[in-house]
Write a protein that holds these residues in place. Structure first.
Motif, short mmCIF file in Angstrom:
data_model
loop_
_atom_site.label_atom_id
_atom_site.label_comp_id
_atom_site.label_asym_id
_atom_site.label_seq_id
_atom_site.Cartn_x
_atom_site.Cartn_y
_atom_site.Cartn_z
N LEU A 14 0.79 -1.22 0.00
CA LEU A 14 0.00 0.00 0.00
C LEU A 14 0.83 1.28 0.00
N LYS A 15 1.96 1.31 0.73
CA LYS A 15 2.77 2.52 0.81
C LYS A 15 3.88 2.55 -0.23
N SER A 72 5.01 2.74 -4.30
CA SER A 72 4.54 3.08 -5.65
C SER A 72 5.39 2.34 -6.66
#
Length: 137
Positions: free
Chosen positions: A66-67, A69
């Protein structure tokens, strides 16, 4: 007799093209009735199992954390090193750079060190102690 259990683990089942071709050649006789076999099926056909194996898929719906990219940048072989250096300087912080061969890792690590970028190079041929030591720096 000796009781033996076999386990096959894979994080991705992404095999190098050379190994993929070798495995496909070995299993062509088994592929007569089927047009396409998945890499997992090909791998499973290479291992001698006495009974039907159990497959446990731990794949989550989030392929990327989730954190984190993820992105891709198209560049030529000539500009790849320059682009890597630019990105590492542009976006400060901890980064992980993956290379497809130990020789490529050594070349990239040497180049980045020469350019003043702190580097910890880890590869499969290193002992675990050496890997941990590199990460502690």
């Amino acid at each position: 007799g000796v009781w033996r259990q076999r386990f096959v683990f894979s994080a991705t089942l992404a095999l190098p093209p050379v190994l993929k071709r070798k495995m496909q050649k070995k299993t062509q006789a088994h592929q007569e009735g089927r047009k396409h076999k998945s890499m997992l099926e090909t791998l499973m056909s290479q291992v001698d199992f006495r009974s039907k194996p159990k497959i446990v898929d731990l794949t989550s719906s989030n392929v990327v954390a989730l954190k984190l990219s993820e992105s891709a940048i198209n560049c030529t072989d000539e500009t790849r090193d320059l682009m890597l250096y630019y990105l590492l300087n542009r976006f400060n912080g901890a980064s992980i750079v993956f290379c497809n061969a130990i020789s490529a890792l050594r070349r990239v690590a040497s180049l980045l060190r020469h350019l003043g970028v702190p580097v910890a190079a880890l590869h499969a041929s290193m002992q675990q102690r050496a890997r941990l030591k590199a990460l502690d720096k």
